[in-house]
Every structure is written in C-alpha cells, then in structure tokens.
Write a protein that holds these residues in place. Structure first.
Motif, PDB file in Angstrom:
ATOM      1  N   LEU A  23       0.823  -1.208   0.000  1.00 24.02           N
ATOM      2  CA  LEU A  23       0.000   0.000   0.000  1.00 24.02           C
ATOM      3  C   LEU A  23       0.857   1.259   0.000  1.00 24.02           C
ATOM      4  O   LEU A  23       0.528   2.241  -0.670  1.00 24.02           O
ATOM      5  CB  LEU A  23      -0.925  -0.007   1.213  1.00 24.02           C
ATOM      6  N   ARG A  24       1.947   1.255   0.739  1.00 28.35           N
ATOM      7  CA  ARG A  24       2.817   2.428   0.768  1.00 28.35           C
ATOM      8  C   ARG A  24       3.471   2.669  -0.594  1.00 28.35           C
ATOM      9  O   ARG A  24       3.625   3.808  -1.035  1.00 28.35           O
ATOM     10  CB  ARG A  24       3.882   2.261   1.857  1.00 28.35           C
ATOM     11  N   GLU A  27       0.671   4.028  -2.835  1.00 31.20           N
ATOM     12  CA  GLU A  27       0.359   5.414  -2.502  1.00 31.20           C
ATOM     13  C   GLU A  27       1.401   6.368  -3.070  1.00 31.20           C
ATOM     14  O   GLU A  27       1.063   7.425  -3.632  1.00 31.20           O
ATOM     15  CB  GLU A  27       0.279   5.572  -0.986  1.00 31.20           C
ATOM     16  N   SER A  31       0.314   9.085  -5.991  1.00 28.93           N
ATOM     17  CA  SER A  31       0.356  10.507  -5.658  1.00 28.93           C
ATOM     18  C   SER A  31       1.307  11.284  -6.556  1.00 28.93           C
ATOM     19  O   SER A  31       1.218  12.510  -6.638  1.00 28.93           O
ATOM     20  CB  SER A  31       0.767  10.696  -4.193  1.00 28.93           C
ATOM     21  N   THR A  63      -8.518   8.698  -4.777  1.00 25.09           N
ATOM     22  CA  THR A  63      -8.179   9.191  -3.440  1.00 25.09           C
ATOM     23  C   THR A  63      -7.695   8.125  -2.479  1.00 25.09           C
ATOM     24  O   THR A  63      -7.305   8.456  -1.357  1.00 25.09           O
ATOM     25  CB  THR A  63      -9.400   9.882  -2.806  1.00 25.09           C
ATOM     26  N   GLN A  64      -7.696   6.843  -2.873  1.00 26.16           N
ATOM     27  CA  GLN A  64      -7.256   5.827  -1.934  1.00 26.16           C
ATOM     28  C   GLN A  64      -6.784   4.576  -2.670  1.00 26.16           C
ATOM     29  O   GLN A  64      -7.122   4.336  -3.828  1.00 26.16           O
ATOM     30  CB  GLN A  64      -8.359   5.455  -0.946  1.00 26.16           C
ATOM     31  N   VAL A  65      -5.991   3.805  -1.937  1.00 28.01           N
ATOM     32  CA  VAL A  65      -5.498   2.514  -2.419  1.00 28.01           C
ATOM     33  C   VAL A  65      -5.862   1.481  -1.363  1.00 28.01           C
ATOM     34  O   VAL A  65      -5.589   1.677  -0.173  1.00 28.01           O
ATOM     35  CB  VAL A  65      -3.966   2.538  -2.626  1.00 28.01           C
ATOM     36  N   ARG A  82      -5.221   2.849   2.382  1.00 26.78           N
ATOM     37  CA  ARG A  82      -4.433   4.066   2.592  1.00 26.78           C
ATOM     38  C   ARG A  82      -5.014   5.186   1.739  1.00 26.78           C
ATOM     39  O   ARG A  82      -5.309   5.000   0.559  1.00 26.78           O
ATOM     40  CB  ARG A  82      -2.959   3.858   2.221  1.00 26.78           C
ATOM     41  N   GLN A  83      -5.197   6.325   2.361  1.00 25.63           N
ATOM     42  CA  GLN A  83      -5.698   7.499   1.657  1.00 25.63           C
ATOM     43  C   GLN A  83      -4.545   8.242   0.977  1.00 25.63           C
ATOM     44  O   GLN A  83      -3.431   8.271   1.483  1.00 25.63           O
ATOM     45  CB  GLN A  83      -6.401   8.442   2.637  1.00 25.63           C
ATOM     46  N   VAL A  84      -4.851   8.825  -0.170  1.00 22.45           N
ATOM     47  CA  VAL A  84      -3.871   9.619  -0.915  1.00 22.45           C
ATOM     48  C   VAL A  84      -4.234  11.081  -0.691  1.00 22.45           C
ATOM     49  O   VAL A  84      -5.215  11.584  -1.248  1.00 22.45           O
ATOM     50  CB  VAL A  84      -3.886   9.267  -2.408  1.00 22.45           C
ATOM     51  N   ARG A  87      -0.570  15.412  -3.628  1.00 23.58           N
ATOM     52  CA  ARG A  87      -0.307  15.100  -5.023  1.00 23.58           C
ATOM     53  C   ARG A  87       0.787  16.005  -5.569  1.00 23.58           C
ATOM     54  O   ARG A  87       0.629  16.653  -6.594  1.00 23.58           O
ATOM     55  CB  ARG A  87      -1.581  15.239  -5.868  1.00 23.58           C
TER      56      ARG A  87
END
Length: 465
Positions: A23-24, A27, A31, A63-65, A82-84, A87
């Motif tokens: 996820l990291r 993200e 972004s 906006t998220q993954v 995880r939210q993004v 940007r």
C-alpha cells in the motif's frame, strides 16, 4: 508465564506488514502521477513475491489505495486502506521506489529491509533546495518565451513572471488552498504582468509572456495519468483525474481571462499572438528552447540529474518533429500526436539506460508541446470586441485536441515500445556467436549479479510481471 505465539499469529503479522508495504508503494506512485494500471501491477508483483499469490484484491481509486487478502477461508479477510492526500510531483521519490521494487523482486531485499528503505524514502525530503526549484521554473518560462520567438526582454520578463508565480503558489499551497485557486492566481499574475509590460514603453510582446506562463501552469496537470487510466479500463479513476485536469485548466483560463479583462478595463490591450511559422531559419532556436524547457521542468520536479540531458535531447527532437509535420500542412493535433508518439517510442529505452521510470522521461519531454498558444489565442479572441467568437471557441477546441493528442500519442508509443523491446531481449538470449549488425549488445563477462542488475535497469516494474 509468557505467551507462546501461535504460528498463525506470526503469519498474520507478516501478512499485515507485506500488505502495508504494498500500500505504501502504491500510494507513493499514485500521488506522483502514475497510472492506476501501473500502480496495480506493481503492487501485485510485490505481493506475489512476498508470498501472497492467491485471493489478492487490489483497488485503486483517485483518493485511496486498498488491498485485501483471503489467507484462510475460515478466517476474516485482511483488508487495509491508505488514503492519498498529497499530489506533489517528486520524480526522485518515484525513481527510488521503482529501484526498491526491482531490488525486492530480484531477491536483494527481504520484507523488513524493504520496509526500512521505504520509510527512509518517505521521511527524507528533497536534496534540492526550494529556491533552486523556483529558478528552474523561471528557466522553463524563459525557454518557452525563447522558442516562441521572443527577444531577450521577453525571455527576461517570462523568467521573472514564472518565478513570481511559483513563489506565490508555494505560499498559497501552505495555506491548504485548493489547486483550482492556485491555477486561477497563477493565470491572474501572468496576465497582470503582461498588462504591466504593455503599459510601459518597453518593446516587448506581452502576449508571449502570458503564453509562456500558461504552458508552465499546464505542465503540472496530469493529462498522461488521466488518459492512461481511461484507456486501461480504470474509468472511475480516469474520470476523477480528467475532472481534476479540467478544473485546473479552467482555473488557468479564468485567471488569464480576468487579467485580460482588467487590462481592457484600464485601457491596456496586450494583443494576441498569431502562431504562424516564420521559416526554417528558426528551427535551431525552437530545438534549443524546447530542449532547455524540458530539462528545466524535469529539474523542477526533482528528476534525477542523470536523466536531464536525455530528456533535453528528446524534448528538442520532438519539437523538431512537430515543426516538420506542421510544415507538411497537417493540423496541429496530428503534429502533436506524431511528436508524442516519437517520445513514447524512445522514452522506454532511454529510461532503462538512465535507470529511471519512463514517466520521468515522458512528462518533461512533452511540456514544450503543450497548447498554451491556442489557449491564449482563444482567450484573447473571446475577450476582444469585434473578434469572432467562433474563432475563439475553435482555438480552445484545438487546445483540447492537442492535449488529448499528446497524451494518447505518448501512451501508444509506450504500448508499441514495450513488447518490441521485450521480444528483442528474448531473441538476444537465444542468439549465440558474433553479430555483425543489429541492436543487440554482446554478452558481457561481468558477474551474474552485474548482468542481472543491468537487465533490471533496462525495464520497468511492469515488464517484469
């Protein structure tokens, strides 16, 4: 008496750490403008390498993954999101994450080393000072003024205007102002500086100043990722990104229009720039200005230094191709598509040579071709009395067509280049003996690890799937 951990508990812990790493990585890529298909493919490759081979669900939106894994039908599914939030484009971080993933897939890193390296990438800020980024933005604006035909005075004013816009937007961004308003402010500042120049006896074309700064403001819009998502089937993410790009472009239009209207209100007319070609004698200036523009923009988005010269060369050649196609009598969207196709075809191989993702090469190389000229011409026609409204709308439609042609041309070039290079590498592995002609390099006598590193550096993460 201490509790002895159940084997399943240890497994679930590592599963959580693996999903969190995926996820990291996703993200960070999302972004910074990567397409949803690339993000999904990268996350899936990492997950499979870490042992999550079945029942993986990855969902990438604007906006998220999110990622889920069903490790046991009798146990709850592991789901992490995880939210993004930010940007901001940082191609140095994108390159570092790309190298991390390739080292992980090559077996040079385990889960814990990869997590530590990822944490370092996230926590360490850019090595380039922020004032240098503002200077690079100014050089980008000055180079646009140069290849549009401006003299030293236009180049100087465009440089000052670009630096001023960058610093103002930086201050406003720290106040969490939405990007739409940042673009509006940028357009207003660009047009007001042009109005101020027109009100003085200076012999400078203020319309070139506006056009140069429109291109700078357009450069930060994610046209590539938006169209890539739409073409690859991620319609929800693609629609959101297209909406964001349209809102940012509308912000530029609104800001420039407001500045032009103010100039008209106080009796200052900055005129409009007619984009006609002046002849072959200016193609050298066009290539030089475009190359400088591409390299300066790449520097301003923290692209690795080793990639600046190749990016400059590709940007200059693409501008020359655009000029040649226009000279044959074809419309500007077709010329833009041809130049963008050339960028997409060569960017994949060049990116492998300089060890960066193709995105780092493609986006800066396209910047000199952005339709700032058509946008300004359409706005000036729409705001002037007696001007044809249909001509202004046609110019704005041309700008949209050019932007679409650039994005689609680059993506088509990438689609063509990737399988061609993949098959070439497979053929090279089957061939033996001396080769007197061809694009294949002879096998080196270096160690197996060195050969493996070179093969990794020549391709992107998606190619390794």
């Amino acid at each position: 008496m201490s509790k002895v951990p159940h084997p399943d508990e240890t497994d679930v812990k590592e599963l959580n750490l693996s999903i969190d790493l995926c996820l990291r990585i996703g993200e960070m890529l999302l972004s910074n403008g990567a397409g949803a298909a690339d993000v999904t493919a990268t996350m899936r490759a990492v997950a499979q390498h870490l042992g999550l081979r079945h029942h993986i669900d990855i969902d990438v939106t604007f906006t998220q993954v999110s990622m889920s894994y069903q490790y046991d039908p009798s146990e709850p599914t592991l789901v992490m999101i995880r939210q993004v939030y930010q940007r901001t484009i940082d191609y140095d971080d994108v390159t570092k994450v790309d190298h991390l993933v390739r080292d992980l897939l090559a077996g040079e890193l385990d889960l814990y080393l990869a997590r530590n390296r990822m944490a370092t990438i996230v926590s360490v800020g850019p090595s380039t000072p922020r004032w240098a980024i503002s200077v690079a933005t100014g050089v980008t604006g000055a180079s646009v003024g140069l290849f549009l035909g401006g003299d030293w005075l236009v180049v100087t004013v465009a440089f000052v205007a670009a630096v001023l816009i960058d610093r103002i937007q930086l201050v406003l961004a720290k106040q969490r102002l939405p990007n739409f308003y940042l673009q509006v402010v940028g357009g207003v500042v660009a047009s007001l500086i042009a109005v101020a120049v027109a009100a003085t006896p200076l012999d400078a074309d203020p319309s070139l100043v506006v056009t140069a700064n429109i291109i700078i403001l357009l450069a930060g819009i994610g046209f590539m990722g938006a169209l890539q998502d739409a073409l690859s089937g991620f319609y929800l993410t693609g629609t959101a990104r297209i909406t964001e790009a349209m809102m940012a472009t509308v912000g530029i239009v609104a800001g420039v229009s407001g500045g032009l209207s103010f100039g008209k209100l106080i009796g200052v007319d900055i005129g409009r720039y007619e984009p006609g070609l002046s002849g072959w004698q200016d193609i050298g200036v066009l290539v030089l200005g475009s190359a400088l523009c591409a390299a300066a923009f790449a520097f301003s988005v923290y692209a690795p230094r080793r990639s600046l010269l190749p990016i400059a060369a590709i940007g200059g050649v693409a501008a020359a191709i655009y000029r040649l196609v226009v000279d044959t009598g074809l419309d500007r969207p077709w010329a833009a598509a041809g130049a963008a196709l050339a960028i997409g075809l060569v960017a994949y191989a060049v990116a492998g040579r300089v060890r960066v993702p193709p995105l780092v090469v493609v986006v800066p190389a396209v910047v000199p071709l952005l339709p700032g000229l058509s946008i300004y011409r359409g706005l000036s026609l729409l705001t002037q009395e007696g001007a044809s409204t249909s001509e202004g709308l046609l110019a704005m439609a041309t700008a949209g067509s050019v932007a679409l042609a650039l994005a689609s041309g680059v993506i088509l070039g990438e689609f063509v280049a990737q399988p061609v290079k993949r098959e070439a590498r497979r053929l090279e592995q089957r061939l033996a003996g001396p080769r007197l002609v061809g694009v294949f390099r002879p096998r080196s006598r270096a160690s197996e690890r060195e050969r493996r590193r070179r093969r990794r550096d020549e391709g992107s993460v998606v190619e390794e799937l």
